[in-house]
Design a protein around this motif. Structure first.
Motif, PDB file in Angstrom:
ATOM      1  N   THR A 168       0.810  -1.223   0.000  1.00 30.67           N
ATOM      2  CA  THR A 168       0.000   0.000   0.000  1.00 30.67           C
ATOM      3  C   THR A 168       0.839   1.266   0.000  1.00 30.67           C
ATOM      4  N   ARG A 169       1.765   1.378   0.933  1.00 31.50           N
ATOM      5  CA  ARG A 169       2.537   2.627   1.030  1.00 31.50           C
ATOM      6  C   ARG A 169       3.376   2.857  -0.222  1.00 31.50           C
ATOM      7  N   GLU A 170       3.968   1.808  -0.733  1.00 34.17           N
ATOM      8  CA  GLU A 170       4.760   1.932  -1.965  1.00 34.17           C
ATOM      9  C   GLU A 170       3.876   2.388  -3.124  1.00 34.17           C
ATOM     10  N   LEU A 171       2.650   1.874  -3.192  1.00 36.75           N
ATOM     11  CA  LEU A 171       1.730   2.267  -4.261  1.00 36.75           C
ATOM     12  C   LEU A 171       1.294   3.720  -4.114  1.00 36.75           C
ATOM     13  N   LEU A 172       1.131   4.174  -2.889  1.00 36.02           N
ATOM     14  CA  LEU A 172       0.806   5.592  -2.673  1.00 36.02           C
ATOM     15  C   LEU A 172       1.930   6.485  -3.180  1.00 36.02           C
ATOM     16  N   LEU A 173       3.163   6.073  -2.918  1.00 32.57           N
ATOM     17  CA  LEU A 173       4.306   6.850  -3.390  1.00 32.57           C
ATOM     18  C   LEU A 173       4.381   6.825  -4.911  1.00 32.57           C
ATOM     19  N   GLU A 174       4.101   5.671  -5.512  1.00 31.10           N
ATOM     20  CA  GLU A 174       4.129   5.578  -6.970  1.00 31.10           C
ATOM     21  C   GLU A 174       3.037   6.419  -7.611  1.00 31.10           C
ATOM     22  N   HIS A 175       1.891   6.499  -6.968  1.00 33.33           N
ATOM     23  CA  HIS A 175       0.809   7.328  -7.497  1.00 33.33           C
ATOM     24  C   HIS A 175       1.230   8.793  -7.551  1.00 33.33           C
ATOM     25  N   GLY A 176       1.906   9.245  -6.505  1.00 34.68           N
ATOM     26  CA  GLY A 176       2.484  10.579  -6.522  1.00 34.68           C
ATOM     27  C   GLY A 176       1.596  11.685  -6.003  1.00 34.68           C
ATOM     28  N   ASP A 181       0.105   9.205   4.869  1.00 34.29           N
ATOM     29  CA  ASP A 181      -0.883   8.162   5.119  1.00 34.29           C
ATOM     30  C   ASP A 181      -1.006   7.966   6.622  1.00 34.29           C
ATOM     31  N   SER A 182      -2.106   7.320   7.018  1.00 36.46           N
ATOM     32  CA  SER A 182      -2.397   7.104   8.438  1.00 36.46           C
ATOM     33  C   SER A 182      -2.451   5.618   8.773  1.00 36.46           C
ATOM     34  N   ASP A 183      -1.779   4.799   8.006  1.00 36.39           N
ATOM     35  CA  ASP A 183      -1.786   3.353   8.207  1.00 36.39           C
ATOM     36  C   ASP A 183      -0.754   2.929   9.246  1.00 36.39           C
ATOM     37  N   ALA A 184      -0.838   3.512  10.421  1.00 36.53           N
ATOM     38  CA  ALA A 184       0.038   3.159  11.540  1.00 36.53           C
ATOM     39  C   ALA A 184      -0.689   3.482  12.832  1.00 36.53           C
ATOM     40  N   TYR A 185      -0.424   2.681  13.853  1.00 39.10           N
ATOM     41  CA  TYR A 185      -1.118   2.824  15.135  1.00 39.10           C
ATOM     42  C   TYR A 185      -0.127   2.716  16.300  1.00 39.10           C
ATOM     43  N   HIS A 193       8.513   8.985   6.365  1.00 34.08           N
ATOM     44  CA  HIS A 193       8.827   7.725   5.690  1.00 34.08           C
ATOM     45  C   HIS A 193       9.984   7.927   4.727  1.00 34.08           C
ATOM     46  N   ASN A 194       9.942   9.019   4.015  1.00 36.38           N
ATOM     47  CA  ASN A 194      11.082   9.468   3.210  1.00 36.38           C
ATOM     48  C   ASN A 194      11.049  10.990   3.243  1.00 36.38           C
ATOM     49  N   ALA A 195      11.750  11.627   2.334  1.00 36.77           N
ATOM     50  CA  ALA A 195      11.858  13.080   2.399  1.00 36.77           C
ATOM     51  C   ALA A 195      10.531  13.792   2.136  1.00 36.77           C
ATOM     52  N   ASN A 196       9.572  13.091   1.512  1.00 38.95           N
ATOM     53  CA  ASN A 196       8.341  13.762   1.099  1.00 38.95           C
ATOM     54  C   ASN A 196       7.063  13.166   1.670  1.00 38.95           C
ATOM     55  N   ARG A 282      -3.678  17.173   6.810  1.00 32.33           N
ATOM     56  CA  ARG A 282      -2.756  17.697   5.805  1.00 32.33           C
ATOM     57  C   ARG A 282      -1.918  18.840   6.390  1.00 32.33           C
ATOM     58  N   GLU A 283      -2.492  19.604   7.323  1.00 35.49           N
ATOM     59  CA  GLU A 283      -1.732  20.679   7.967  1.00 35.49           C
ATOM     60  C   GLU A 283      -0.652  20.112   8.875  1.00 35.49           C
ATOM     61  N   ILE A 284      -0.990  19.076   9.617  1.00 35.18           N
ATOM     62  CA  ILE A 284      -0.005  18.449  10.500  1.00 35.18           C
ATOM     63  C   ILE A 284       1.124  17.839   9.679  1.00 35.18           C
ATOM     64  N   ALA A 285       0.762  17.153   8.579  1.00 33.43           N
ATOM     65  CA  ALA A 285       1.785  16.552   7.720  1.00 33.43           C
ATOM     66  C   ALA A 285       2.705  17.602   7.119  1.00 33.43           C
ATOM     67  N   ALA A 286       2.123  18.701   6.648  1.00 36.11           N
ATOM     68  CA  ALA A 286       2.933  19.757   6.042  1.00 36.11           C
ATOM     69  C   ALA A 286       3.878  20.382   7.068  1.00 36.11           C
ATOM     70  N   HIS A 287       3.380  20.574   8.285  1.00 40.88           N
ATOM     71  CA  HIS A 287       4.229  21.132   9.332  1.00 40.88           C
ATOM     72  C   HIS A 287       5.369  20.188   9.670  1.00 40.88           C
ATOM     73  N   TRP A 288       5.051  18.891   9.806  1.00 40.59           N
ATOM     74  CA  TRP A 288       6.098  17.939  10.182  1.00 40.59           C
ATOM     75  C   TRP A 288       7.140  17.798   9.077  1.00 40.59           C
ATOM     76  N   LYS A 289       6.688  17.804   7.843  1.00 39.49           N
ATOM     77  CA  LYS A 289       7.640  17.748   6.731  1.00 39.49           C
ATOM     78  C   LYS A 289       8.539  18.980   6.742  1.00 39.49           C
ATOM     79  N   GLY A 290       7.955  20.131   7.048  1.00 40.91           N
ATOM     80  CA  GLY A 290       8.754  21.364   7.106  1.00 40.91           C
ATOM     81  C   GLY A 290       9.820  21.296   8.168  1.00 40.91           C
ATOM     82  N   LEU A 291       9.527  20.623   9.278  1.00 42.61           N
ATOM     83  CA  LEU A 291      10.536  20.478  10.336  1.00 42.61           C
ATOM     84  C   LEU A 291      11.696  19.590   9.899  1.00 42.61           C
ATOM     85  N   ALA A 292      11.386  18.642   8.997  1.00 42.07           N
ATOM     86  CA  ALA A 292      12.405  17.665   8.587  1.00 42.07           C
ATOM     87  C   ALA A 292      13.276  18.166   7.462  1.00 42.07           C
ATOM     88  N   THR A 293      12.874  19.280   6.823  1.00 37.50           N
ATOM     89  CA  THR A 293      13.650  19.763   5.685  1.00 37.50           C
ATOM     90  C   THR A 293      14.539  20.953   6.087  1.00 37.50           C
TER      91      THR A 293
END
Length: 293
Positions: A168-176, A181-185, A193-196, A282-293
């Motif tokens: 699933t996660r690999e397919l989400l990345l391939e879709h682009g 994703d929220s498939d973790a508990y 997961h990676n840079a993006n 999407r706001e939380i994800a964008a913020h967290w990605k910004g912290l990692a870059t």
């Protein structure tokens, strides 16, 4: 053997509080929109859904009892939930199945007009663990397109019902088209997961799914007491380390007249506390990605 699971996570090195405006806790409210995507022989599916207000499956025949339990979510539940969010100024993420989006585009359009996010929750309301890779790729693309058509904007988040597949996660990345994703508990903290691509953990305990038979919630206060208890603990821990809380809702569950007060009490408690960020995923994800870059 090669380790495929991370049992340690952030232990011993948890990130410091880092949410916008010095918030101690990021709260993500997720409303699952599954009505019309449940399995139904009347819709040409292979079987009927067996998980709803009762646990009973009609085998080999249409099940209008089950179908009308789901339809309550769009006919009545959505309005109560959306109006409650408006009263408390809370913005949520509506995690939506593609078939549900095709059947109730008006609902998603209303949610977007109120300032909420719409994300992807599979085509039908089903797990993906057994799906063939090619079938799953087609399903992901179909879901993404259906929600984009309904909302007029492309979704950026994904969550599988229960078990995703190993692909699933690999397919989400391939879709682009997905930022998270929220498939973790397994955590109370997001991670990259990676840079993006961000993984935003979800939760089944702070979730109205526990109103389902055998789930432990009966009265509206069962939901509010548990969720408020979790919030208070995470809010206290958020003084020293980054913490995120997910609250899971369903139109046909918390939207019932006897349960909606549980959501009202939770939001009253949360919005009465300073330094809390109630945010779309999407706001939380964008913020967290910004912290990692």
């Amino acid at each position: 053997m090669t380790e495929r699971r991370d049992f340690k996570g952030y232990f011993g090195a948890e990130p410091a509080p880092n949410w916008p405006n010095d918030a101690r806790l990021a709260v993500s409210i997720v409303v699952n929109v599954e009505e019309g995507a449940e399995l139904s022989i009347a819709d040409g599916d292979e079987r009927n859904e067996r998980t709803y207000e009762i646990r009973e499956e009609v085998i080999g025949h249409p099940d209008p009892c089950m179908e009308t339990h789901f339809t309550y979510g769009t006919r009545q539940g959505y309005g109560r939930i959306a109006d409650t969010f408006d009263r408390f100024g809370a913005k949520a993420t509506f995690s939506t199945c593609g078939r549900a989006a095709e059947r109730s585009p008006w609902l998603l359009q209303d949610a977007v007009a109120r300032g909420h996010e719409v994300s992807c929750h599979g085509w039908r309301w089903e797990r993906q663990a057994e799906m063939a890779r090619t079938d799953e790729a087609v399903m992901i693309a179909r879901t993404h397109s259906a929600i984009e058509r309904a909302c007029g904007a492309a979704p950026v988040g994904w969550h599988t019902r229960s078990a995703p597949s190993v692909n699933t996660r690999e397919l989400l990345l391939e879709h682009g088209g997905f930022a998270y994703d929220s498939d973790a508990y397994d955590d109370d903290i997001p991670r990259m997961h990676n840079a993006n691509h961000v993984i935003l953990p979800y939760a089944f305990d702070t979730n109205d799914m526990r109103f389902s038979p055998g789930g432990g919630f009966v009265q509206h206060r069962d939901f509010s007491d548990y969720v408020i208890g979790a919030f208070d603990r995470l809010y206290a821990e958020g003084a020293r380390a980054a913490r995120m809380m997910s609250i899971g809702l369903h139109l046909r569950l918390i939207g019932r007249a006897g349960r909606i007060k549980g959501l009202e009490d939770v939001l009253a408690h949360i919005t009465d506390r300073p330094n809390v960020w109630i945010a779309q995923r999407r706001e939380i994800a964008a913020h967290w990605k910004g912290l990692a870059t």
